[in-house]
Design a protein around this motif. Sequence first.
Motif, PDB file in Angstrom:
ATOM      1  N   LYS A  81     -33.743 -36.012 -52.933  1.00 46.78           N
ATOM      2  CA  LYS A  81     -32.723 -35.697 -53.928  1.00 46.78           C
ATOM      3  C   LYS A  81     -33.154 -34.425 -54.650  1.00 46.78           C
ATOM      4  O   LYS A  81     -34.343 -34.115 -54.716  1.00 46.78           O
ATOM      5  N   LEU A  82     -32.193 -33.700 -55.197  1.00 46.89           N
ATOM      6  CA  LEU A  82     -32.527 -32.481 -55.916  1.00 46.89           C
ATOM      7  C   LEU A  82     -33.424 -32.798 -57.109  1.00 46.89           C
ATOM      8  O   LEU A  82     -33.155 -33.728 -57.869  1.00 46.89           O
ATOM      9  N   GLU A  83     -34.483 -32.019 -57.248  1.00 47.88           N
ATOM     10  CA  GLU A  83     -35.414 -32.200 -58.365  1.00 47.88           C
ATOM     11  C   GLU A  83     -34.929 -31.334 -59.533  1.00 47.88           C
ATOM     12  O   GLU A  83     -35.239 -30.152 -59.629  1.00 47.88           O
ATOM     13  N   TRP A  84     -34.147 -31.945 -60.400  1.00 49.25           N
ATOM     14  CA  TRP A  84     -33.523 -31.189 -61.481  1.00 49.25           C
ATOM     15  C   TRP A  84     -34.520 -30.784 -62.562  1.00 49.25           C
ATOM     16  O   TRP A  84     -34.215 -29.887 -63.366  1.00 49.25           O
ATOM     17  N   THR A  85     -35.679 -31.407 -62.620  1.00 50.85           N
ATOM     18  CA  THR A  85     -36.653 -31.073 -63.668  1.00 50.85           C
ATOM     19  C   THR A  85     -37.067 -29.614 -63.586  1.00 50.85           C
ATOM     20  O   THR A  85     -36.965 -28.864 -64.567  1.00 50.85           O
ATOM     21  N   TYR A  86     -37.516 -29.186 -62.408  1.00 54.85           N
ATOM     22  CA  TYR A  86     -37.988 -27.809 -62.258  1.00 54.85           C
ATOM     23  C   TYR A  86     -36.827 -26.827 -62.200  1.00 54.85           C
ATOM     24  O   TYR A  86     -36.947 -25.698 -62.684  1.00 54.85           O
ATOM     25  N   ILE A  87     -35.703 -27.239 -61.621  1.00 58.69           N
ATOM     26  CA  ILE A  87     -34.530 -26.365 -61.598  1.00 58.69           C
ATOM     27  C   ILE A  87     -34.034 -26.111 -63.022  1.00 58.69           C
ATOM     28  O   ILE A  87     -33.643 -24.991 -63.376  1.00 58.69           O
ATOM     29  N   THR A  88     -34.072 -27.155 -63.866  1.00 63.73           N
ATOM     30  CA  THR A  88     -33.674 -26.997 -65.267  1.00 63.73           C
ATOM     31  C   THR A  88     -34.613 -26.050 -65.998  1.00 63.73           C
ATOM     32  O   THR A  88     -34.172 -25.204 -66.793  1.00 63.73           O
ATOM     33  N   ILE A  89     -35.916 -26.169 -65.746  1.00 62.39           N
ATOM     34  CA  ILE A  89     -36.888 -25.257 -66.361  1.00 62.39           C
ATOM     35  C   ILE A  89     -36.610 -23.821 -65.938  1.00 62.39           C
ATOM     36  O   ILE A  89     -36.647 -22.890 -66.754  1.00 62.39           O
ATOM     37  N   PHE A  90     -36.303 -23.645 -64.654  1.00 56.43           N
ATOM     38  CA  PHE A  90     -36.019 -22.302 -64.144  1.00 56.43           C
ATOM     39  C   PHE A  90     -34.748 -21.755 -64.787  1.00 56.43           C
ATOM     40  O   PHE A  90     -34.690 -20.584 -65.198  1.00 56.43           O
ATOM     41  N   TRP A  91     -33.719 -22.584 -64.875  1.00 55.68           N
ATOM     42  CA  TRP A  91     -32.471 -22.150 -65.477  1.00 55.68           C
ATOM     43  C   TRP A  91     -32.682 -21.814 -66.952  1.00 55.68           C
ATOM     44  O   TRP A  91     -32.131 -20.828 -67.461  1.00 55.68           O
ATOM     45  N   ARG A  92     -33.479 -22.624 -67.662  1.00 54.22           N
ATOM     46  CA  ARG A  92     -33.777 -22.338 -69.063  1.00 54.22           C
ATOM     47  C   ARG A  92     -34.458 -20.982 -69.199  1.00 54.22           C
ATOM     48  O   ARG A  92     -34.191 -20.228 -70.135  1.00 54.22           O
ATOM     49  N   SER A  93     -35.343 -20.671 -68.261  1.00 55.15           N
ATOM     50  CA  SER A  93     -36.038 -19.380 -68.300  1.00 55.15           C
ATOM     51  C   SER A  93     -35.057 -18.228 -68.137  1.00 55.15           C
ATOM     52  O   SER A  93     -35.164 -17.201 -68.820  1.00 55.15           O
ATOM     53  N   ILE A  94     -34.074 -18.410 -67.236  1.00 50.16           N
ATOM     54  CA  ILE A  94     -33.107 -17.341 -66.992  1.00 50.16           C
ATOM     55  C   ILE A  94     -32.244 -17.095 -68.221  1.00 50.16           C
ATOM     56  O   ILE A  94     -32.067 -15.944 -68.657  1.00 50.16           O
ATOM     57  N   TRP A  95     -31.705 -18.176 -68.816  1.00 51.00           N
ATOM     58  CA  TRP A  95     -30.801 -17.936 -69.939  1.00 51.00           C
ATOM     59  C   TRP A  95     -31.563 -17.539 -71.195  1.00 51.00           C
ATOM     60  O   TRP A  95     -31.051 -16.761 -72.016  1.00 51.00           O
ATOM     61  N   GLN A  96     -32.805 -17.996 -71.362  1.00 49.92           N
ATOM     62  CA  GLN A  96     -33.607 -17.541 -72.495  1.00 49.92           C
ATOM     63  C   GLN A  96     -33.925 -16.056 -72.359  1.00 49.92           C
ATOM     64  O   GLN A  96     -33.832 -15.290 -73.323  1.00 49.92           O
ATOM     65  N   ALA A  97     -34.303 -15.641 -71.145  1.00 49.89           N
ATOM     66  CA  ALA A  97     -34.594 -14.230 -70.911  1.00 49.89           C
ATOM     67  C   ALA A  97     -33.335 -13.385 -71.065  1.00 49.89           C
ATOM     68  O   ALA A  97     -33.371 -12.290 -71.636  1.00 49.89           O
ATOM     69  N   GLY A  98     -32.196 -13.896 -70.554  1.00 47.80           N
ATOM     70  CA  GLY A  98     -30.941 -13.168 -70.706  1.00 47.80           C
ATOM     71  C   GLY A  98     -30.524 -13.032 -72.159  1.00 47.80           C
ATOM     72  O   GLY A  98     -30.082 -11.958 -72.600  1.00 47.80           O
ATOM     73  N   LEU A  99     -30.681 -14.111 -72.929  1.00 48.01           N
ATOM     74  CA  LEU A  99     -30.326 -14.071 -74.348  1.00 48.01           C
ATOM     75  C   LEU A  99     -31.248 -13.130 -75.110  1.00 48.01           C
ATOM     76  O   LEU A  99     -30.799 -12.383 -75.992  1.00 48.01           O
ATOM     77  N   ALA A 100     -32.536 -13.144 -74.778  1.00 49.69           N
ATOM     78  CA  ALA A 100     -33.477 -12.222 -75.416  1.00 49.69           C
ATOM     79  C   ALA A 100     -33.115 -10.776 -75.099  1.00 49.69           C
ATOM     80  O   ALA A 100     -33.224  -9.888 -75.967  1.00 49.69           O
ATOM     81  N   THR A 101     -32.655 -10.530 -73.870  1.00 51.05           N
ATOM     82  CA  THR A 101     -32.255  -9.179 -73.484  1.00 51.05           C
ATOM     83  C   THR A 101     -31.016  -8.735 -74.258  1.00 51.05           C
ATOM     84  O   THR A 101     -30.956  -7.600 -74.766  1.00 51.05           O
ATOM     85  N   ILE A 102     -30.029  -9.610 -74.377  1.00 51.84           N
ATOM     86  CA  ILE A 102     -28.810  -9.270 -75.112  1.00 51.84           C
ATOM     87  C   ILE A 102     -29.121  -9.020 -76.588  1.00 51.84           C
ATOM     88  O   ILE A 102     -28.643  -8.036 -77.192  1.00 51.84           O
ATOM     89  N   LEU A 103     -29.919  -9.905 -77.181  1.00 48.91           N
ATOM     90  CA  LEU A 103     -30.270  -9.748 -78.592  1.00 48.91           C
ATOM     91  C   LEU A 103     -31.068  -8.461 -78.814  1.00 48.91           C
ATOM     92  O   LEU A 103     -30.828  -7.730 -79.790  1.00 48.91           O
ATOM     93  N   SER A 104     -31.999  -8.170 -77.912  1.00 48.99           N
ATOM     94  CA  SER A 104     -32.778  -6.936 -78.026  1.00 48.99           C
ATOM     95  C   SER A 104     -31.885  -5.710 -77.891  1.00 48.99           C
ATOM     96  O   SER A 104     -32.092  -4.698 -78.581  1.00 48.99           O
ATOM     97  N   LEU A 105     -30.870  -5.792 -77.019  1.00 47.00           N
ATOM     98  CA  LEU A 105     -29.947  -4.669 -76.842  1.00 47.00           C
ATOM     99  C   LEU A 105     -29.092  -4.467 -78.087  1.00 47.00           C
ATOM    100  O   LEU A 105     -28.880  -3.324 -78.532  1.00 47.00           O
ATOM    101  N   LEU A 106     -28.607  -5.566 -78.674  1.00 43.03           N
ATOM    102  CA  LEU A 106     -27.762  -5.460 -79.866  1.00 43.03           C
ATOM    103  C   LEU A 106     -28.526  -4.855 -81.043  1.00 43.03           C
ATOM    104  O   LEU A 106     -27.944  -4.123 -81.854  1.00 43.03           O
ATOM    105  N   ILE A 107     -29.811  -5.175 -81.147  1.00 38.09           N
ATOM    106  CA  ILE A 107     -30.621  -4.619 -82.225  1.00 38.09           C
ATOM    107  C   ILE A 107     -31.261  -3.297 -81.819  1.00 38.09           C
ATOM    108  O   ILE A 107     -31.369  -2.363 -82.622  1.00 38.09           O
ATOM    109  N   GLY A 108     -31.678  -3.222 -80.569  1.00 37.23           N
ATOM    110  CA  GLY A 108     -32.424  -2.058 -80.116  1.00 37.23           C
ATOM    111  C   GLY A 108     -31.597  -0.797 -79.972  1.00 37.23           C
ATOM    112  O   GLY A 108     -32.085   0.302 -80.278  1.00 37.23           O
ATOM    113  N   PHE A 109     -30.339  -0.926 -79.514  1.00 35.59           N
ATOM    114  CA  PHE A 109     -29.531   0.278 -79.315  1.00 35.59           C
ATOM    115  C   PHE A 109     -29.248   0.998 -80.633  1.00 35.59           C
ATOM    116  O   PHE A 109     -29.476   2.213 -80.723  1.00 35.59           O
TER     117      PHE A 109
END
Length: 309
Positions: A81-109
């Motif tokens: 069966k799909l192991e959602w534990t590690y997939i969820t961790i990976f997905w959390r990493s992607i959206w956390q990194a994406g959100l950090a990038t957007i926030l940095s762009l809004l303040i950094g630009f």
Amino acid sequence: MAGGAASGGTTQGDTYKEARNWLLLPAWVTLSILVLLPVLLMLVYSFLTKEFRGGVIWEFSLSAYDQFFFDRGLFGDEPPKLEWTYITIFWRSIWQAGLATILSLLIGFPTAYYIATRSEKVRPLWVFLITIPYWVNLLIRTVSMRFMLREEGPINNALVWSGLADSPIQMINTNFAVQIGLFYSYLPFMVLPIYAAVERYNFSLSEAASDLYASKWTTLRRIVLPSVRPGVVAGCILVFVPSMGAFLAPDLLGGAKNFMIGSLIEEQFKGNAGYWPFGAAASMILLSVVLIFLILYARQQARANKVGS
């Protein structure tokens, strides 16, 4: 005579190429030892078998990748069966990194634009102030952020004192704390490339747009942003990529419930009980995702340049 000239030109060209290759040799050796070799070792380890007391056994196995994506039960005898534990961790990493990038762009630009439009005497001071945090180790800065966000910290004290909160707010061990940590850690990576791009921007283009009755928003959207786009893209990549693999901010500010892929990888190489092949496999999956993003962007840019030409 013509043949001699051509022969001389060819000889000069060959000499130039040979000299260039020799000059590039130290860079290639350094990259091979410090970048390519570790990645190849990680790739090899991801296909090995875990040794009971830690380390690896040199036997080929796909168990590390299988464990990342599939759950086969405690004894491995159940249908996968799909192991959602590690997939969820990976997905959390992607959206956390994406959100950090957007926030940095809004303040950094706006920050980079402000610095680039100051007088030449003042700009070095502003750049100096932006880079001051990087004079201190990232671990110390992250611990300091934990002190700022704790229930008895300055931020909560200020909120209670001002009446904005009746009691201290729980910020440590939350996604919010992780996001603040990532934003604080990598904001200069966004500011500096954009600053360099805006500094080269020809502001007479904005003046011309104003003379043609373009609004400030239209000028920003249709003239400024396309002109400084390389700096914006470079800043986004420099924030997104390290944010994906970060482990200090999730460990110290997020706790066990807010694990990111960097924390998961780091855990696999701790002590003798670590699962080195699994950590290596998770590292290769992370590297593959980042490379896919970069390749897709490069292809989109090549397509856009081809259409533009």
